[in-house]
Scaffold this motif. Structure first.
Motif, PDB file in Angstrom:
ATOM      1  N   HIS A 179      36.072  40.221  37.165  1.00  0.00           N
ATOM      2  CA  HIS A 179      35.386  41.205  37.990  1.00  0.00           C
ATOM      3  C   HIS A 179      34.283  40.553  38.827  1.00  0.00           C
ATOM      4  CE1 HIS A 179      37.244  44.018  35.091  1.00  0.00           C
ATOM      5  NE2 HIS A 179      37.248  44.838  36.118  1.00  0.00           N
ATOM      6  N   ALA A 180      33.903  39.319  38.480  1.00  0.00           N
ATOM      7  CA  ALA A 180      32.838  38.646  39.231  1.00  0.00           C
ATOM      8  C   ALA A 180      33.214  37.205  39.527  1.00  0.00           C
ATOM      9  CB  ALA A 180      31.529  38.694  38.435  1.00  0.00           C
ATOM     10  N   ASP A 207      39.980  41.840  46.305  1.00  0.00           N
ATOM     11  CA  ASP A 207      40.621  42.999  46.940  1.00  0.00           C
ATOM     12  C   ASP A 207      41.538  43.712  45.965  1.00  0.00           C
ATOM     13  OD1 ASP A 207      39.328  42.596  49.319  1.00  0.00           O
ATOM     14  OD2 ASP A 207      41.013  41.586  50.306  1.00  0.00           O
ATOM     15  N   ALA A 208      42.310  42.924  45.188  1.00  0.00           N
ATOM     16  CA  ALA A 208      43.234  43.524  44.235  1.00  0.00           C
ATOM     17  C   ALA A 208      42.495  44.305  43.160  1.00  0.00           C
ATOM     18  CB  ALA A 208      44.100  42.435  43.593  1.00  0.00           C
ATOM     19  N   MET A 212      42.604  48.355  42.381  1.00  0.00           N
ATOM     20  CA  MET A 212      42.885  48.908  41.056  1.00  0.00           C
ATOM     21  C   MET A 212      41.798  49.893  40.634  1.00  0.00           C
ATOM     22  SD  MET A 212      44.155  45.392  39.207  1.00  0.00           S
ATOM     23  CE  MET A 212      44.114  46.075  37.554  1.00  0.00           C
ATOM     24  N   HIS A 213      40.552  49.523  40.925  1.00  0.00           N
ATOM     25  CA  HIS A 213      39.446  50.404  40.568  1.00  0.00           C
ATOM     26  C   HIS A 213      39.507  51.706  41.363  1.00  0.00           C
ATOM     27  CE1 HIS A 213      35.441  51.534  39.221  1.00  0.00           C
ATOM     28  NE2 HIS A 213      35.109  51.770  40.476  1.00  0.00           N
ATOM     29  N   THR A 214      39.862  51.599  42.645  1.00  0.00           N
ATOM     30  CA  THR A 214      39.904  52.769  43.513  1.00  0.00           C
ATOM     31  C   THR A 214      40.960  53.767  43.064  1.00  0.00           C
ATOM     32  OG1 THR A 214      39.140  51.456  45.401  1.00  0.00           O
ATOM     33  CG2 THR A 214      40.242  53.558  45.891  1.00  0.00           C
ATOM     34  N   VAL A 215      42.133  53.272  42.653  1.00  0.00           N
ATOM     35  CA  VAL A 215      43.214  54.177  42.262  1.00  0.00           C
ATOM     36  C   VAL A 215      43.146  54.540  40.780  1.00  0.00           C
ATOM     37  CG1 VAL A 215      44.722  53.279  44.066  1.00  0.00           C
ATOM     38  CG2 VAL A 215      44.834  52.289  41.769  1.00  0.00           C
ATOM     39  N   GLY A 216      42.089  54.048  40.092  1.00  0.00           N
ATOM     40  CA  GLY A 216      41.923  54.402  38.686  1.00  0.00           C
ATOM     41  C   GLY A 216      42.757  53.599  37.724  1.00  0.00           C
ATOM     42  N   ALA A 217      43.330  52.478  38.193  1.00  0.00           N
ATOM     43  CA  ALA A 217      44.169  51.651  37.320  1.00  0.00           C
ATOM     44  C   ALA A 217      43.361  50.604  36.577  1.00  0.00           C
ATOM     45  CB  ALA A 217      45.262  50.966  38.133  1.00  0.00           C
ATOM     46  N   PRO A 224      40.123  43.961  28.190  1.00  0.00           N
ATOM     47  CA  PRO A 224      39.979  42.582  27.733  1.00  0.00           C
ATOM     48  C   PRO A 224      40.679  41.574  28.619  1.00  0.00           C
ATOM     49  CG  PRO A 224      40.502  44.033  25.893  1.00  0.00           C
ATOM     50  CD  PRO A 224      40.672  44.839  27.146  1.00  0.00           C
ATOM     51  N   VAL A 225      41.872  41.891  29.142  1.00  0.00           N
ATOM     52  CA  VAL A 225      42.623  40.902  29.915  1.00  0.00           C
ATOM     53  C   VAL A 225      41.888  40.482  31.177  1.00  0.00           C
ATOM     54  CG1 VAL A 225      43.957  42.549  31.313  1.00  0.00           C
ATOM     55  CG2 VAL A 225      44.938  40.321  30.732  1.00  0.00           C
ATOM     56  N   LEU A 226      41.000  41.346  31.679  1.00  0.00           N
ATOM     57  CA  LEU A 226      40.252  41.005  32.885  1.00  0.00           C
ATOM     58  C   LEU A 226      38.909  40.352  32.578  1.00  0.00           C
ATOM     59  CD1 LEU A 226      40.871  44.205  35.052  1.00  0.00           C
ATOM     60  CD2 LEU A 226      42.114  42.048  35.094  1.00  0.00           C
ATOM     61  N   ASN A 227      38.492  40.353  31.332  1.00  0.00           N
ATOM     62  CA  ASN A 227      37.170  39.867  30.992  1.00  0.00           C
ATOM     63  C   ASN A 227      37.159  38.540  30.249  1.00  0.00           C
ATOM     64  OD1 ASN A 227      36.086  42.271  32.012  1.00  0.00           O
ATOM     65  ND2 ASN A 227      36.458  43.315  30.077  1.00  0.00           N
ATOM     66  N   THR A 228      38.239  38.231  29.573  1.00  0.00           N
ATOM     67  CA  THR A 228      38.273  37.002  28.800  1.00  0.00           C
ATOM     68  C   THR A 228      39.692  36.452  28.793  1.00  0.00           C
ATOM     69  OG1 THR A 228      37.638  35.972  26.698  1.00  0.00           O
ATOM     70  CG2 THR A 228      38.734  38.122  26.589  1.00  0.00           C
TER      71      THR A 228
END
Length: 468
Positions: A179-180, A207-208, A212-217, A224-228
């Motif tokens: 995310h960052a 952008d991707a 995902m955040h915009t469409v609620g996905a 976890p998969v996006l953070n570690t």
């Protein structure tokens, strides 16, 4: 099955300790200590390597040639994590495949040697024959530290434990948070073209994630998969007494808890030797270095010894020939596996480093590697595998995340032989520096992207970096 069966076999690269009783006490202490990794983690790596063998993931195995105890500090550990994460991010972007990350860390303290002794120059100008430096867990670099000391095995355990603890802490604290991605350190890279390519990848990922955040996905920080990420440890399983002391038998089998995976080197892969016997007994996924001295028949025999039950991903074949030899040797090894019952079970991994070590023309005592040779072996390996309906599933690299290292010639920094003395830090083989490592990641990413899309748009990048 017995984890001790190797003791009846000849041990290559054995270390002669002058005090056997002191060694026995150290090994007894190691046997009482907790494993450095867990069977659950090892099983998770086994599962992930099976996906690599199936072509559903890519293996990135990288780290120091000879790890020193002094590398166990926050800045150097973080640097290794960050360069590995950056490389995997670049590869994921092009390949659209998950990356299995395996570090050469938290145990890569022992090194094989072609000769047991070496001649060094003393301060008074005289020459003296001393025992070769075998790695920090055997002896020291100083002339007066060359006697093998079993206490160093305990030091290896505690330095490995501290390294793994810090790696786990970094990963759980968000160092890999996608995310960052802009927070990841990219300041070492000075080449403008490389910076632009990386920025494009970061922008695409951002952008991707925004979409995902915009469409609620994207549930955000709770995913976890996006953070570690998983980041597994590995080293050459050279010191069998150490490996044995950290081996535990469970209801599911025998696990070597010194690392998630270990590999057999070119000097210890004798079929009737102790190392192959030890590796046969453990449930860990294992690697085997495959070089010019291995015949196709011997390769199949080793697979039969290590993987009689044909478990997918159990064995990673780490090819290391040299840029000038790979075209003559790799095809016969691929064909031997394809014609055997092990077809489809192995992970093919290219080590473009070890076969391309040379002496500096102006200073034969200094070892280096030419970046264009590394690129040539890597790209030729990918080309040969593709042409034979095989799959190169990973890459095995010696690299450092340390800033400004000058051990290999070439790359987008255009390092010359004159630059070697500027910051040559390795105590064994030369490593790719931060920027050269990212150069390799871009090449892999572009080639895998081209293969995925059926295009030739990787040619320009590969040619440009091959000429550096």
């Amino acid at each position: 099955m017995s984890a001790h069966a190797w003791r009846s076999k000849p041990v290559a690269q054995d270390v002669g300790y002058p005090d056997e009783e002191a060694l026995r006490h150290v090994l007894q202490k190691l046997e009482t200590l907790p494993g450095l990794v867990t069977p659950v983690e090892i099983e998770r790596l086994r599962t992930q390597l099976a996906t690599v063998a199936d072509g559903q993931a890519f293996l990135l195995q990288c780290g120091d040639c000879a790890e020193l105890f002094s590398y166990c500090n926050p800045s150097q550990i973080e640097a290794k994590i960050k360069v590995t994460l950056l490389m995997s991010l670049i590869i994921i972007y092009g390949a659209r495949l998950p990356v299995v990350r395996v570090g050469r860390f938290a145990g890569q303290y022992a090194k094989p040697r072609s000769k047991p002794t070496e001649v060094v120059e003393m301060p008074d100008g005289t020459k003296k024959e001393v025992l070769s430096f075998r790695g920090d867990n055997v002896n020291g670099l100083g002339i007066d530290e060359r006697t093998p000391d079993p206490q160093r095995l305990l030091m290896a355990y505690f330095h490995a434990a501290a390294t793994l603890n810090y790696v786990r802490g970094c990963l759980s604290s968000g160092i890999a948070d996608l995310h960052a991605p802009h927070s990841w350190n990219f300041q070492h890279v000075h080449d403008e073209g490389l910076q632009q390519q990386y920025a494009q990848i970061i922008d695409a990922i951002t952008d991707a994630l925004d979409f995902m955040h915009t469409v609620g996905a994207d549930p955000g920080a709770s995913t976890p998969v996006l953070n570690t990420v998983d980041y597994f440890s590995s080293h050459e399983g050279l010191m069998l007494e150490y490996e044995q002391a950290l081996t535990h038998e469970t209801s599911k089998g025998i696990y070597n808890l010194s690392a998630h995976t270990v590999w057999i080197g070119d000097r210890t892969r004798q079929l009737d030797g102790a190392h192959v016997e030890f590796f046969k007994q453990i449930r860990n996924p294992v690697g085997v270095k495959v070089g010019p001295s291995m015949s196709p028949a011997e390769l199949v025999d080793i697979l039969e010894a290590l993987n009689p039950n044909l478990e997918k991903g159990r064995v990673t074949l780490i090819s290391r020939y040299g840029a000038s030899k790979i075209a003559d040797l790799l095809p016969s090894h691929i064909q031997a596996v394809q014609l055997s019952r092990h077809a489809g079970t192995v992970v093919w991994c290219c080590d473009p480093m070890h076969g391309n070590t040379i002496a500096s023309p102006t200073n034969p005592k200094v070892k280096t590697r030419v970046f264009s040779d590394v690129v040539a072996e890597l790209t030729k390996s990918m080309e040969i595998h593709a042409s034979m309906n095989s799959r190169l599933g990973g890459v095995h690299l010696e690299l450092t995340g340390d800033e400004g290292v000058t051990e290999c010639i070439g790359g987008s920094m255009e390092l010359s032989e004159a630059d070697l003395s500027r910051r040559y830090l390795t105590h064994c083989d030369p490593r790719l520096n931060y920027e050269q490592s990212l150069d390799i990641a871009f090449i892999i990413s572009q080639i895998l992207r081209s293969q995925r899309l059926g295009t030739n748009d990787s040619t320009t990048l590969v040619q440009a970096l091959s000429q550096q």
